[in-house]
Structures are given as structure tokens and as C-alpha cells.
Design a protein around this motif. Structure first.
Motif, mmCIF file in Angstrom:
data_model
loop_
_atom_site.group_PDB
_atom_site.id
_atom_site.type_symbol
_atom_site.label_atom_id
_atom_site.label_comp_id
_atom_site.label_asym_id
_atom_site.label_seq_id
_atom_site.Cartn_x
_atom_site.Cartn_y
_atom_site.Cartn_z
ATOM 1 N N ASP A 313 -27.827 -40.522 0.117
ATOM 2 C CA ASP A 313 -28.520 -40.468 1.402
ATOM 3 C C ASP A 313 -28.030 -39.261 2.190
ATOM 4 O O ASP A 313 -26.851 -38.866 2.085
ATOM 5 C CB ASP A 313 -28.254 -41.745 2.205
ATOM 6 N N THR A 321 -24.390 -32.885 9.205
ATOM 7 C CA THR A 321 -25.183 -33.752 8.337
ATOM 8 C C THR A 321 -24.242 -34.700 7.621
ATOM 9 O O THR A 321 -23.199 -34.279 7.105
ATOM 10 C CB THR A 321 -25.976 -32.934 7.300
ATOM 11 N N TYR A 323 -23.598 -37.115 4.551
ATOM 12 C CA TYR A 323 -24.053 -37.442 3.204
ATOM 13 C C TYR A 323 -23.306 -38.658 2.680
ATOM 14 O O TYR A 323 -22.103 -38.818 2.911
ATOM 15 C CB TYR A 323 -23.794 -36.271 2.248
ATOM 16 N N ARG A 345 -33.813 -28.371 8.696
ATOM 17 C CA ARG A 345 -33.604 -29.596 7.926
ATOM 18 C C ARG A 345 -34.093 -29.456 6.493
ATOM 19 O O ARG A 345 -33.674 -30.195 5.603
ATOM 20 C CB ARG A 345 -34.320 -30.765 8.606
ATOM 21 N N SER A 346 -34.991 -28.493 6.253
ATOM 22 C CA SER A 346 -35.505 -28.313 4.889
ATOM 23 C C SER A 346 -34.422 -27.849 3.929
ATOM 24 O O SER A 346 -34.580 -27.930 2.711
ATOM 25 C CB SER A 346 -36.659 -27.300 4.900
ATOM 26 N N ARG A 349 -29.405 -31.115 1.492
ATOM 27 C CA ARG A 349 -29.398 -31.661 0.132
ATOM 28 C C ARG A 349 -30.202 -32.964 0.149
ATOM 29 O O ARG A 349 -30.275 -33.646 1.169
ATOM 30 C CB ARG A 349 -27.973 -31.900 -0.345
ATOM 31 N N THR A 350 -30.747 -33.328 -0.984
ATOM 32 C CA THR A 350 -31.647 -34.479 -1.048
ATOM 33 C C THR A 350 -31.113 -35.556 -1.981
ATOM 34 O O THR A 350 -30.280 -35.294 -2.864
ATOM 35 C CB THR A 350 -33.044 -34.051 -1.519
ATOM 36 N N GLU A 353 -29.680 -35.508 -5.906
ATOM 37 C CA GLU A 353 -29.104 -34.212 -6.282
ATOM 38 C C GLU A 353 -27.666 -34.395 -6.780
ATOM 39 O O GLU A 353 -26.865 -35.110 -6.189
ATOM 40 C CB GLU A 353 -29.128 -33.283 -5.066
#
Length: 379
Positions: A313, A321, A323, A345-346, A349-350, A353
Motif C-alpha cells: 500500500d 509518502t 508505504y 503523485r504519479s 511506487r505502486t 512493485e
């Protein structure tokens, strides 16, 4: 010990079957701001009331050092004769009195002449930044100003020790932060010993010279804010002051000034050897902001600890941010990354990953597995 130093010796206070304070020994240094922090029911307010004399210990004693440098047992001395000041969350100001009359009230009760008590009240108001508000009605003041009036009322009697029980609890967040700075400034200027009770960890870290982290009627660690945060002595302290990632590990070997520990997935970490202290199993701790995330393992500095994991997340919280990373060995690790180098925000990390978590061995701390629930050191 200097004048104004306070000591509790093996103090216990029970209410029926509940032990609120359990064999507590605590030394408060003269002129310091000591905070008592802990969850509701940890014993911090009862400890303050025992120091003030509003509660009598079932056993143990309270000692105060006088101006001659002699420590005296004040356990049986009534609160009004201890020479202490007290500030509560609810200020209990008199609405029918002007500000300076509120401050001077205690002096009037002691028989101080009117001119002298008003002079002293105005001096106390000036010390808390309200020198121009003495003639105002209490209701015309803001919440922060009323809090300062309550503080001036306590200071005007020149207390040996000032006891504060959640004094900022009724204020909004912005005003609380302003008053934290003001209270610290006032304490340093007047030089009186402050004992400050709060449930707010950040407030205690901001204001205090030392902090006692209370749990189950005792303190688990007593130290300056930096030591408590960087080197917590127990799992409770590590979790109470901020967020800690704790990883179970077995101690394998020593490598000079570092020890080698093995996690459940056989990953090896290096940690300061001095922190191992002969333990066979420990929990290795690292704060979220100490960890860096890498997409390429070859970019990790050679001397750093590293773990492989997967992003679960990502939460954008403005300045940083947060994580949540599932490591290969199972534990989930929280990581904070500052957003100073991120344009939008783009670029976050997602989820899903693959990453490498890395941190300096010196940023690790150790919580022994075989420690007792509470770890109050001997006085």
C-alpha cells in the motif's frame, strides 16, 4: 541534590483491587521539565497527585530538597504546605474577577497586602506574555490566554515545583503547538521544576528535558527524548513513541563492532554489537523514516542492511509518502519517504512493485525478547 529536586521512593497506591502506582521510584532533577506520558490508566496522573499530596501512598515516601540542599520527607505534609503549584486542564478561573485579580487571589489568601499582591500578579502576567491584559475580564480572553492566566496564578506564589496535568488538553491543535513552545520558554526563564503529565507523545518530545514512559503503574524507561526515540529499551516504549518496525531475529555472530542476526527467512542484518548484551534472540527495530526503498539492488550502499519485499500500500500524506511493504520473511514493514524529490503523485511506487528496503546498521535498535513486561531501573 539541588533545591527543588523531588524524589518518590518505592511508592505504591492502590484503589481497591487496582494498583494505580506500583513500587515506583522516580528522581526529578531541580529545574528540569520532566514529562510523564502513557496511555489512560498507566498511573501518570496518580503519580502527579502523590507528588502534590492529593493522594497518600499506601507505602513509600516523597522527598523534596530544600534551599539548604537537604532532602526532607514530605509524605505526610498537606498539599497547601508543600509549596507546590498546580495547573489543570480546566483552568477554574473566577469569571467575576479581572485577570490580575485571578492571579493575585492566592496571595490574598496568604495575607499579602493589596499593593504588593497586585505588583506580583502583574510581574507573573508579564512572565507569561500577558502584561497588558491584567485589567481584562477573563471571559474576554482566548483559550490560550486563559491557560496562561492559570499558569501565572500558579507561578505568582513562587512554587518550589510546578505540577501540570494535561494543561493544554482543552486547546485546539494549532494553539496547543503554540503553547508548547511558550510553556517551554517560560519554564526555562523561571527555572522552576516542572512535572508535566500528558498522553500526547509529540507534546512530551517537544517540551521535555526528560520523559518517563509509564505503563501499569511504573515507568518502562526514563531518558531524554532523543534516547527514547532512537534507543527504546522495551517493546512498549518503541511502540508508544512513534512507529517502530520490529523484526524477530536470532543472534548469530559478532563482526567487530557489529553483531550479525538472522531473520526467519534467513536474511542477515548487522546491528551495533553493544546492544546485543548476550541475548540469543532479539527484536531488531528500525524507524520508518530511516529506511530507503530501491528498485535496483545494485544501487544499495554496500554497508547497509537490506530486505527484499513487495509494496502492499502507498499513502500520500503531504510531506511524505507512507508505504507498507510485505517482506519475503513475512513481516510487514512501514516506510516513510519524504516527497521533496517527487514532482507529483504519479511518481509514487505502486502496489505489487518489488523493492529492496535498506538502512544503515547504526539506525537499528534492539529490544530483548526475554525482558520483563516493565523495566523500571533501580533508583
Amino acid at each position: 541534590m539541588s533545591a527543588g529536586a523531588l524524589a518518590l521512593r518505592n511508592v505504591t497506591r492502590r484503589f481497591g483491587e487496582h494498583t494505580a502506582v506500583d513500587d515506583l521510584s522516580l528522581d526529578v532533577q531541580a529545574g528540569e521539565l520532566l514529562a510523564l506520558v502513557g496511555a489512560s490508566g498507566s498511573g501518570k496522573t496518580t503519580t502527579l497527585r502523590l507528588a502534590a499530596g492529593y493522594e497518600a501512598p499506601d507505602r513509600g515516601s516523597v522527598w523534596l530538597t530544600d534551599p539548604g540542599g537537604v532532602a526532607r520527607d514530605i509524605t505526610g505534609v498537606p498539599p497547601a504546605k508543600r509549596g507546590f503549584g498546580m495547573v489543570f486542564q480546566h483552568y477554574a478561573l473566577f469569571p467575576h474577577m479581572r485577570v490580575e485579580e485571578n492571579v493575585a487571589f492566592g496571595l490574598e489568601a496568604r495575607g499579602v497586602a493589596k499593593r504588593a499582591r497586585l505588583t506580583k500578579a502583574r510581574e507573573a502576567l508579564a512572565a507569561v506574555g500577558l502584561g497588558d491584559k491584567g485589567g481584562r475580564a477573563v471571559q474576554a480572553l482566548s483559550g490560550g490566554e486563559q491557560q496562561r492566566v492559570a499558569l501565572a496564578r500558579a507561578l505568582v506564589n513562587r512554587p518550589k515545583v510546578l505540577l501540570l496535568d494535561e494543561p493544554l488538553g482543552a486547546l485546539d491543535l494549532k494553539l496547543r503547538k503554540q503553547m508548547q513552545v511558550e510553556l517551554k520558554r517560560i519554564q526555562q526563564e523561571v527555572g522552576i521544576t516542572f512535572i508535566y503529565v500528558t498522553h500526547d507523545q509529540e507534546e512530551a518530545m517537544t517540551m521535555s528535558d526528560r520523559i518517563a514512559v509509564m505503563n501499569r503503574g511504573r515507568y518502562e524507561q526514563l531518558a531524554d527524548p532523543e534516547t527514547l526515540y532512537e534507543r527504546p529499551a522495551t517493546r512498549f516504549v518503541a511502540g508508544f513513541l512513534g512507529i517502530s518496525n520490529l523484526l524477530f531475529a536470532h543472534v548469530d555472530a559478532r563482526d567487530g563492532s557489529y553483531g550479525i542476526v538472522r531473520l526467519q527467512d534467513d536474511s542477515r542484518l548487522r546491528i551495533p554489537a553493544a546492544s546485543l548484551d548476550g541475548h540469543a534472540a532479539v527484536e531488531v527495530g528500525v524507524r520508518p523514516e530511516k529506511i530507503r526503498l530501491y528498485g535496483d539492488a545494485t544501487a544499495v550502499p554496500e554497508a547497509h542492511n537490506r530486505l527484499h519485499g513487495t509494496i502492499v500500500d502507498a499513502s500520500y500524506v503531504g510531506v511524505s509518502t507512507q508505504y507498507l511493504v510485505a517482506t519475503r520473511g513475512g513481516p510487514r514493514v512501514t516506510v516513510y519517504e519524504q516527497n521533496v524529490e517527487r514532482a507529483s503523485r504519479s511518481e509514487l511506487r505502486t502496489a505489487g512493485e518489488e523493492v529492496v528496503l535498506a538502512w544503515s546498521p547504526d539506525h537499528s535498535f534492539v529490544v530483548p525478547i526475554d525482558q520483563p513486561d516493565t523495566a523500571q531501573p533501580a533508583p
